[in-house]
Design a protein around this motif. Sequence first.
Motif: not given
Length: 405
Positions: A179-180, A182-183, A190, A192-193, A196, A269
């Motif tokens: 997760f780290w 990916l984000r 960073v 942003p979602t 994704w 989010d």
Amino acid sequence: MSNAEVSPSSVAPPKANLGPKAWLRQNLFSSWHNSLLTVIVLSIFAWILWNLATWATTSAQWEIIKVNLPLFFVGRFPQAQYWRIWTILALIASCSGFSWGVIARGVPKLLSRNILIGLAVAGIGLISLPTAVPFKLLNLAMLGLIIVTAWGGKQLGHLLPAVGSWLSLIWMALFLISFWLLRGGFGLEVIPTNDWGGLTLTLLASVISIVVCFPIGVGLALARQSSLPAVRWLSTLYIEVIRGVPLVSILFMGQVIFPLFLPEGVRPDRVFRAIAGLSLFYAAYVAEDVRGGLQSLPRGQTEAAKALGLNPVLLTSLIILPQALKISLPSLVGQFISLFQDTTLLAIVGLVELLGITRNILAQPQFLGRYAEAYLFDGLLFWIFCYAMSRASRKLEAALNTDHS
């Protein structure tokens, strides 16, 4: 009877060793009407497969898959940051191989004939992907990493048998690290979602939702069995309300209505609101599955545990809940598979998971109308993961000897 003896009811019946000819005669051609039915069904399957193969090799245009393969897998994730995805895949391959080796440490031969056939099929599939040669080599390297770490896991499992109890913690750490990566954050750019998407977002939403909904569902099931009326009524009210509304309405409420009640700056989010909706929805269904397992236990289990002097916490955690979860395992896995498939509804609320990114791809002018190829590819990806979960469930059921409890 000594403690080392095994109860006859807990032992699976011996398997009948039938040869191929005897198996066909017993299962498919045992009588004239069974033979006729077998011929008709096989003819229909052969006709479907022949037409599908003819379409796939003559009429289909697989260019849409080849050109958009990164979009299918990672959506709009920045290309310069693809190394993070490959790192996550390498970590997952390593942990998968290591876990396999540790779990199979008692097996005399790690690479059996069936395993070798499966690895060969997987290798052919990876080579067949329409990617550049360096990516094909990377995919094969992942497969090799699984084999190497499996061998290492088996050796370590022989030396330190207790390492098996650490596998869950290793996977939890892997999830946090993935997760780290990916984000971003903590030294990484960073992402942003909104960037994704594709299969990555589908898997992320599924895994987090399954991890979150399971403990909530177990807690609701125990609350519904509680002797305290307020706890029991509140749990029942939640389960019945959630089960009475469709999932898409909960997703819309999470995306549109829920933020209206929160002040600016504390609104989660969009992706996490969708994951929360999935988790809360499926927690109600998990609760009912677990409640079914709890109710199926004979009363004598509870009375025997109380006679031993166990308090309610130990009685539930050591005696009741493990047996209820064992009984509920098939239906729980069915719920998790449904959750994975229902992530396609995230496209309706504007998230570009696998189905959402496919819609965007089909809007490209050069691929207008190529629905069959794109959705067939989506279906194949979903089938691979759903079948993997189903197989894992059956292996776990066999290990727990569910059929002979």
